[in-house]
Design a protein around this motif. Sequence first.
Motif, PDB file in Angstrom:
ATOM      1  N   GLU A 169       0.816  -1.203   0.000  1.00 60.70           N
ATOM      2  CA  GLU A 169       0.000   0.000   0.000  1.00 60.70           C
ATOM      3  C   GLU A 169       0.862   1.272   0.000  1.00 60.70           C
ATOM      4  N   ARG A 170       1.951   1.277   0.733  1.00 54.11           N
ATOM      5  CA  ARG A 170       2.772   2.478   0.905  1.00 54.11           C
ATOM      6  C   ARG A 170       3.586   2.763  -0.361  1.00 54.11           C
ATOM      7  N   LYS A 171       3.470   3.969  -0.868  1.00 51.93           N
ATOM      8  CA  LYS A 171       4.224   4.325  -2.074  1.00 51.93           C
ATOM      9  C   LYS A 171       5.331   5.320  -1.759  1.00 51.93           C
ATOM     10  N   GLN A 172       6.498   5.075  -2.306  1.00 54.34           N
ATOM     11  CA  GLN A 172       7.630   6.010  -2.270  1.00 54.34           C
ATOM     12  C   GLN A 172       8.367   5.828  -3.591  1.00 54.34           C
ATOM     13  N   PHE A 173       9.053   6.862  -4.012  1.00 55.41           N
ATOM     14  CA  PHE A 173       9.752   6.811  -5.305  1.00 55.41           C
ATOM     15  C   PHE A 173       8.787   6.416  -6.423  1.00 55.41           C
ATOM     16  N   GLY A 174       7.539   6.783  -6.262  1.00 53.76           N
ATOM     17  CA  GLY A 174       6.570   6.544  -7.329  1.00 53.76           C
ATOM     18  C   GLY A 174       6.088   5.108  -7.430  1.00 53.76           C
TER      19      GLY A 174
ATOM     20  N   ALA B 250       4.963   1.193  -5.081  1.00 53.77           N
ATOM     21  CA  ALA B 250       4.778   0.527  -3.796  1.00 53.77           C
ATOM     22  C   ALA B 250       6.149   0.103  -3.281  1.00 53.77           C
ATOM     23  N   ILE B 251       6.401   0.316  -1.979  1.00 56.79           N
ATOM     24  CA  ILE B 251       7.724  -0.058  -1.456  1.00 56.79           C
ATOM     25  C   ILE B 251       7.938  -1.571  -1.553  1.00 56.79           C
ATOM     26  N   GLY B 252       6.863  -2.334  -1.643  1.00 57.59           N
ATOM     27  CA  GLY B 252       6.964  -3.787  -1.830  1.00 57.59           C
ATOM     28  C   GLY B 252       7.573  -4.179  -3.156  1.00 57.59           C
ATOM     29  N   GLU B 253       7.783  -3.216  -4.047  1.00 58.83           N
ATOM     30  CA  GLU B 253       8.448  -3.529  -5.314  1.00 58.83           C
ATOM     31  C   GLU B 253       9.970  -3.560  -5.163  1.00 58.83           C
ATOM     32  N   PHE B 254      10.477  -3.026  -4.056  1.00 62.56           N
ATOM     33  CA  PHE B 254      11.939  -3.018  -3.887  1.00 62.56           C
ATOM     34  C   PHE B 254      12.421  -4.380  -3.428  1.00 62.56           C
ATOM     35  N   GLN B 255      13.386  -4.905  -4.188  1.00 61.37           N
ATOM     36  CA  GLN B 255      13.832  -6.266  -3.903  1.00 61.37           C
ATOM     37  C   GLN B 255      14.459  -6.387  -2.507  1.00 61.37           C
ATOM     38  N   ALA B 256      15.053  -5.286  -2.055  1.00 60.96           N
ATOM     39  CA  ALA B 256      15.670  -5.345  -0.722  1.00 60.96           C
ATOM     40  C   ALA B 256      14.613  -5.718   0.325  1.00 60.96           C
ATOM     41  N   LEU B 257      13.400  -5.214   0.147  1.00 61.81           N
ATOM     42  CA  LEU B 257      12.334  -5.530   1.100  1.00 61.81           C
ATOM     43  C   LEU B 257      11.676  -6.865   0.766  1.00 61.81           C
ATOM     44  N   GLN B 258      11.531  -7.155  -0.521  1.00 56.03           N
ATOM     45  CA  GLN B 258      10.915  -8.425  -0.921  1.00 56.03           C
ATOM     46  C   GLN B 258      11.646  -9.619  -0.324  1.00 56.03           C
TER      47      GLN B 258
ATOM     48  N   VAL C 139       8.301  -3.213  12.447  1.00 51.32           N
ATOM     49  CA  VAL C 139       8.470  -1.794  12.754  1.00 51.32           C
ATOM     50  C   VAL C 139       9.326  -1.124  11.673  1.00 51.32           C
ATOM     51  N   GLN C 140      10.419  -1.757  11.310  1.00 47.10           N
ATOM     52  CA  GLN C 140      11.333  -1.155  10.343  1.00 47.10           C
ATOM     53  C   GLN C 140      10.637  -0.889   9.005  1.00 47.10           C
ATOM     54  N   MET C 141       9.883  -1.849   8.549  1.00 49.32           N
ATOM     55  CA  MET C 141       9.278  -1.692   7.220  1.00 49.32           C
ATOM     56  C   MET C 141       8.092  -0.731   7.228  1.00 49.32           C
ATOM     57  N   HIS C 142       7.604  -0.395   8.410  1.00 46.36           N
ATOM     58  CA  HIS C 142       6.569   0.634   8.488  1.00 46.36           C
ATOM     59  C   HIS C 142       7.178   2.035   8.572  1.00 46.36           C
ATOM     60  N   GLY C 143       8.508   2.116   8.564  1.00 47.17           N
ATOM     61  CA  GLY C 143       9.145   3.432   8.605  1.00 47.17           C
ATOM     62  C   GLY C 143       8.714   4.202   9.847  1.00 47.17           C
ATOM     63  N   GLY C 144       8.603   5.513   9.724  1.00 49.26           N
ATOM     64  CA  GLY C 144       8.232   6.359  10.858  1.00 49.26           C
ATOM     65  C   GLY C 144       6.912   5.934  11.492  1.00 49.26           C
ATOM     66  N   MET C 145       5.966   5.456  10.665  1.00 53.37           N
ATOM     67  CA  MET C 145       4.659   5.033  11.186  1.00 53.37           C
ATOM     68  C   MET C 145       4.795   3.938  12.241  1.00 53.37           C
ATOM     69  N   GLY C 146       5.745   3.041  12.014  1.00 56.50           N
ATOM     70  CA  GLY C 146       5.923   1.912  12.920  1.00 56.50           C
ATOM     71  C   GLY C 146       6.352   2.329  14.311  1.00 56.50           C
ATOM     72  N   MET C 147       6.903   3.557  14.397  1.00 53.73           N
ATOM     73  CA  MET C 147       7.391   4.041  15.689  1.00 53.73           C
ATOM     74  C   MET C 147       6.291   4.721  16.497  1.00 53.73           C
ATOM     75  N   THR C 148       5.128   4.942  15.891  1.00 57.51           N
ATOM     76  CA  THR C 148       4.103   5.706  16.608  1.00 57.51           C
ATOM     77  C   THR C 148       3.237   4.808  17.484  1.00 57.51           C
TER      78      THR C 148
HETATM   79  C1  LIG Z   1      11.807   9.208  16.051  1.00 58.92           C
HETATM   80  C2  LIG Z   1      11.793   9.922  14.738  1.00 58.92           C
HETATM   81  C3  LIG Z   1      12.209  11.220  14.639  1.00 58.92           C
HETATM   82  C4  LIG Z   1      12.167  11.884  13.418  1.00 58.92           C
HETATM   83  N1  LIG Z   1      12.524  13.194  13.360  1.00 58.92           N
HETATM   84  C5  LIG Z   1      12.389  13.866  12.180  1.00 58.92           C
HETATM   85  C6  LIG Z   1      12.642  15.263  12.110  1.00 58.92           C
HETATM   86  O1  LIG Z   1      12.998  15.875  13.104  1.00 58.92           O
HETATM   87  N2  LIG Z   1      12.461  15.897  10.945  1.00 58.92           N
HETATM   88  C7  LIG Z   1      12.056  15.258   9.812  1.00 58.92           C
HETATM   89  O2  LIG Z   1      11.911  15.885   8.776  1.00 58.92           O
HETATM   90  N3  LIG Z   1      11.806  13.920   9.842  1.00 58.92           N
HETATM   91  C8  LIG Z   1      11.954  13.219  10.991  1.00 58.92           C
HETATM   92  N4  LIG Z   1      11.685  11.860  11.021  1.00 58.92           N
HETATM   93  C9  LIG Z   1      11.213  11.188   9.805  1.00 58.92           C
HETATM   94  C10 LIG Z   1      12.252  10.191   9.179  1.00 58.92           C
HETATM   95  O3  LIG Z   1      13.263  10.872   8.512  1.00 58.92           O
HETATM   96  C11 LIG Z   1      11.442   9.300   8.228  1.00 58.92           C
HETATM   97  O4  LIG Z   1      10.616   8.483   9.052  1.00 58.92           O
HETATM   98  C12 LIG Z   1      12.347   8.409   7.367  1.00 58.92           C
HETATM   99  O5  LIG Z   1      12.973   9.193   6.388  1.00 58.92           O
HETATM  100  C13 LIG Z   1      11.573   7.294   6.659  1.00 58.92           C
HETATM  101  O6  LIG Z   1      10.455   7.772   5.952  1.00 58.92           O
HETATM  102  P1  LIG Z   1       9.036   7.154   6.177  1.00 58.92           P
HETATM  103  O7  LIG Z   1       8.760   7.084   7.604  1.00 58.92           O
HETATM  104  O8  LIG Z   1       8.077   7.832   5.306  1.00 58.92           O
HETATM  105  O9  LIG Z   1       9.188   5.640   5.710  1.00 58.92           O
HETATM  106  P2  LIG Z   1       9.071   5.114   4.202  1.00 58.92           P
HETATM  107  O10 LIG Z   1       9.927   5.919   3.305  1.00 58.92           O
HETATM  108  O11 LIG Z   1       7.666   4.940   3.859  1.00 58.92           O
HETATM  109  O12 LIG Z   1       9.774   3.686   4.361  1.00 58.92           O
HETATM  110  C14 LIG Z   1       9.072   2.522   4.783  1.00 58.92           C
HETATM  111  C15 LIG Z   1      10.017   1.355   4.619  1.00 58.92           C
HETATM  112  O13 LIG Z   1      10.352   1.210   3.243  1.00 58.92           O
HETATM  113  C16 LIG Z   1      11.748   1.192   3.068  1.00 58.92           C
HETATM  114  N5  LIG Z   1      12.090   1.789   1.781  1.00 58.92           N
HETATM  115  C17 LIG Z   1      11.678   2.979   1.292  1.00 58.92           C
HETATM  116  N6  LIG Z   1      12.224   3.184   0.089  1.00 58.92           N
HETATM  117  C18 LIG Z   1      13.007   2.137  -0.196  1.00 58.92           C
HETATM  118  C19 LIG Z   1      13.841   1.774  -1.292  1.00 58.92           C
HETATM  119  N7  LIG Z   1      13.992   2.550  -2.348  1.00 58.92           N
HETATM  120  N8  LIG Z   1      14.493   0.597  -1.231  1.00 58.92           N
HETATM  121  C20 LIG Z   1      14.359  -0.204  -0.171  1.00 58.92           C
HETATM  122  N9  LIG Z   1      13.588   0.087   0.903  1.00 58.92           N
HETATM  123  C21 LIG Z   1      12.920   1.250   0.887  1.00 58.92           C
HETATM  124  C22 LIG Z   1      12.289   1.982   4.240  1.00 58.92           C
HETATM  125  O14 LIG Z   1      13.657   1.649   4.486  1.00 58.92           O
HETATM  126  C23 LIG Z   1      11.348   1.568   5.342  1.00 58.92           C
HETATM  127  O15 LIG Z   1      11.777   0.352   5.886  1.00 58.92           O
HETATM  128  C24 LIG Z   1      11.722  11.210  12.243  1.00 58.92           C
HETATM  129  C25 LIG Z   1      11.334   9.845  12.346  1.00 58.92           C
HETATM  130  C26 LIG Z   1      11.364   9.222  13.573  1.00 58.92           C
HETATM  131  C27 LIG Z   1      10.929   7.796  13.655  1.00 58.92           C
END
Ligand SMILES: Cc1cc2nc3c(=O)[nH]c(=O)nc-3n(C[C@H](O)[C@H](O)[C@H](O)COP(=O)(O)OP(=O)(O)OC[C@H]3O[C@@H](n4cnc5c(N)ncnc54)[C@H](O)[C@@H]3O)c2cc1C
Lengths: 394, 379
Positions: free
Chosen positions: B266-271, B273-281, B335-344
């Motif tokens: 569901e989550r899109k980055q770089f245009g 779904a992040i599930g398309e990246f082999q590192a995560l697959q 948690v890691q694959m949910h990015g910042g969301m996973g920390m909330t």
């Molecule tokens: C405690 C905390 C403090 C923070 N403080 C700040 C702050 O002060 N200011 C600020 O601007 N931001 C802040 N952030 C945001 C942080 O920089 C982002 O959470 C981070 O860049 C990841 O983005 P995202 O959460 O959208 O995850 P996403 O980009 O959605 O990533 C989700 C998952 O997909 C993976 N992924 C994404 N793209 C790829 C790819 N191309 N290849 C392989 N895997 C990929 C990621 O590694 C991750 O595991 C903070 C985050 C946290 C948790």
Amino acid sequence: MADLDTFRRETRAWLEANCPPEMRQPMTSEEDTFWGGRNAKFSSEPQRIWFERMRDKGWTVPHWPREYGGGGLDGEEAKIVRQEMAAIGARAPITSFGISMLGPALLKYGTDEQKREHLPKITAGLIRWCQGYSEPNAGSDLASLQTRAESNGDDYIINGQKIWTSYANYADWIFCLVRTDPTAKKHDGISFILFDMTSKGVTTKPILLISGRSPFCETFFDNVRVPKANVLGTVNRGWDVAKYLLQHERAMISGMGERGGSRPLGQVAADSVGSDGQGRLDDALLRAEIATFDVDEAALAAAAERMVDLAKAGQGHPAFSSAMKYYGTELNKRRHELLMSSGGIDALEWESERSHEGARPRAWLRTKANSIEGGTSEVMLGIVAKRILDLPGA
Amino acid sequence: MPLLLTEEQSMLRDSARGLISDHAPVAHLRKLRDTRDATGFSRELWATFAEMGFAGLLVPEEHGGSGLGAVEAGVVMEEIGRTLMPSPFFATAVLSVSALTRAGSAAQKSEVLPKIASGALLAALALDEGAKHRPLHTALQAVRSGNGFKLSGAKAMVVDGHVADLLIVAARSAGAPGERDGLTLFLVDPKAKGVAIERTIMVDAHNAARVTLDNVEVTADHVLGDVDGGAGVLSGVLDLGRGAVASEMVGLSEEVFGRTVAYLKERKQFGKAIGEFQALQHRAAHLYIEIEITRAAVLKALQTLDADPAGATAAVAVAKARAGATATRAVQEGVQMHGGMGMTDQFDIGFFMKRARLCEELLGDANFHAAQLAQMRGY
Ligand SMILES: Cc1cc2nc3c(=O)[nH]c(=O)nc-3n(C[C@H](O)[C@H](O)[C@H](O)COP(=O)(O)OP(=O)(O)OC[C@H]3O[C@@H](n4cnc5c(N)ncnc54)[C@H](O)[C@@H]3O)c2cc1C
Ligand SMILES: Cc1cc2nc3c(=O)[nH]c(=O)nc-3n(C[C@H](O)[C@H](O)[C@H](O)COP(=O)(O)OP(=O)(O)OC[C@H]3O[C@@H](n4cnc5c(N)ncnc54)[C@H](O)[C@@H]3O)c2cc1C
């Protein structure tokens, strides 16, 4: 249930009476494997006796139909035979690509005539098969293979090159992927064909492995003439057969680390590393690694059992053998790293009777291929991501 | 026996899943936590559990239960793990019932087991005293006094300790901590003089308590099983409990994994779904495989517990060690694959991480069980 208990008792008694003690010892060298074939050689008398008794009972392949020389057992019974063999550490009576790879594909896709022609020779160990899939430019991307089969009356004329063909120089027949329609999309123009390795135009050239052994070859086809009747399955639908066979191959490779009744790895390690006053391996970190390995190995054995049970119950996922192949081969590599680490200097001797001609280091090096042959670990993970997890773009 | 659930077991799973997902999704735990609920679980739901026969799942039929086994207990625990439902099921219906059926006198069984099956009585096992699970290190003293004993000592982690109507206390009646002989189990009334119970708020927001006994008097009637022979009873009880916790961790791991894979799609980055990246697959595929293998190992342990309880220790050690390692991986990747969301806190995934950590410590972590296996295999 009562019937199965009886069957288990009878199986145990039969194995007890018929499996020679020598065939219950862990294998130590390549000679310990019997491959069958036109030029088959037994390395010992017990090996011959064991093979012939199992063959006569239909137990070289217990679950194949009796009419093809199998044992006609159902899934539960075949499982009991496996368990009882493992319990006494009985060796496989024969190792055969015909049994583990081609047979299942023949049973599913073969015509009656093809089955009658080939299966009995497989169960009896009369014909040794090799697998002609990989080419120099078609490894992981197998479907890009270029070996051509051109129509010529009732025959095909085959030209091209295979590589990594295991034991091609010893094999009697080959099951081979060839391109029968060069204009179709890459998966759609492939056929699965069987032919005799003594056919005119077939040559093999062994390749030496890092283990110092040479279990595989480059295989060349120069205007090899093969009857069209030798195609298994539908012409141009060979990819289906190839994939089905790979499922079985992967399940087989995933179990290559299974060791039946041999000594626990930790005790083998203690031979070289020593033990402390409480009987613990005298290297706490190695002990921890081995214990973690033992946990994973026992869990994998349960998963292998469950995979068979799921398949029997019609609940299995066809791509699950890729999952098992990945895990089983990575685990087997771990096992041999631990054996090397346990053995220290003793595990490094390459030549000598004492070291069984370097059995341990050669086996260690051989296992590195486990996560490459039959599809690499990375390819297995890709298959799981795509076919089981349904991840996009996988 | 096939390494699959039977039809009856699958039906049990479906009914447990239906009940739990309807009435106790993760939001249920969240609410109990946020309102600082004094009980820590829903008594109403426990009554429903009892009506459906779950409270008495392991209670023999002659005592009002269903007389089912480890596989069935595991089936329910797995569903509990999926939604992290706080429930007396583990402490009361699994550990305590197991101790009572194994070691209880006829009088003890007919007094307590029917009440457990009807949902009227909650019980807890008071065993661990230190930071790590070391059953044989039990030091809480049982000193003979008249025809009974006086108990003194402290238990550090008693699941459901503050809501239990009955405590099953492991004590040392002879020998020194670390020895196998000399352990005795006692049935203790938590309201008895000298018992102090402090509820502990743990990271996972599930129930736990510290229990202190100061010269608590018990009569010979309160001894559960043989004096000095408690270790044998305990090992059976604990193996079943470990199988149960391992099942909970399988449910937990699978749920985290399911949510994570859904997020990858569901989550899109770089245009894309992040599930398309082999590192995560590849990491997702690896995790899937770990979970499937662990599921098989856990079912194997549960089936062995039913078929050959005394011979199940190795299979249980494998199951609990695997379940711990797998759940730990699952929540971290989750948690890691949910990015910042996973920390909330607002997102549920963190609840799974916290619970997995606690389950890992319950009845022995992966290191404990791997070491057990090493010892059994003679190295
Ligand atoms: C405690 C905390 C403090 C923070 N403080 C700040 C702050 O002060 N200011 C600020 O601007 N931001 C802040 N952030 C945001 C942080 O920089 C982002 O959470 C981070 O860049 C990841 O983005 P995202 O959460 O959208 O995850 P996403 O980009 O959605 O990533 C989700 C998952 O997909 C993976 N992924 C994404 N793209 C790829 C790819 N191309 N290849 C392989 N895997 C990929 C990621 O590694 C991750 O595991 C903070 C985050 C946290 C948790
Ligand atoms: C001991 C042994 C026995 C064999 N026996 C036979 C046999 O009997 N018959 C037969 O036909 N073949 C056989 N093979 C060949 C085997 O099937 C191939 O080696 C295998 O499929 C990999 O192909 P490749 O060697 O061309 O490697 P490549 O495909 O070139 O791979 C190189 C590396 O790139 C990685 N890679 C490739 N594609 C991807 C991708 N999409 N994503 C991520 N990583 C990728 C691979 O995982 C690998 O690590 C055998 C191989 C060995 C080692």
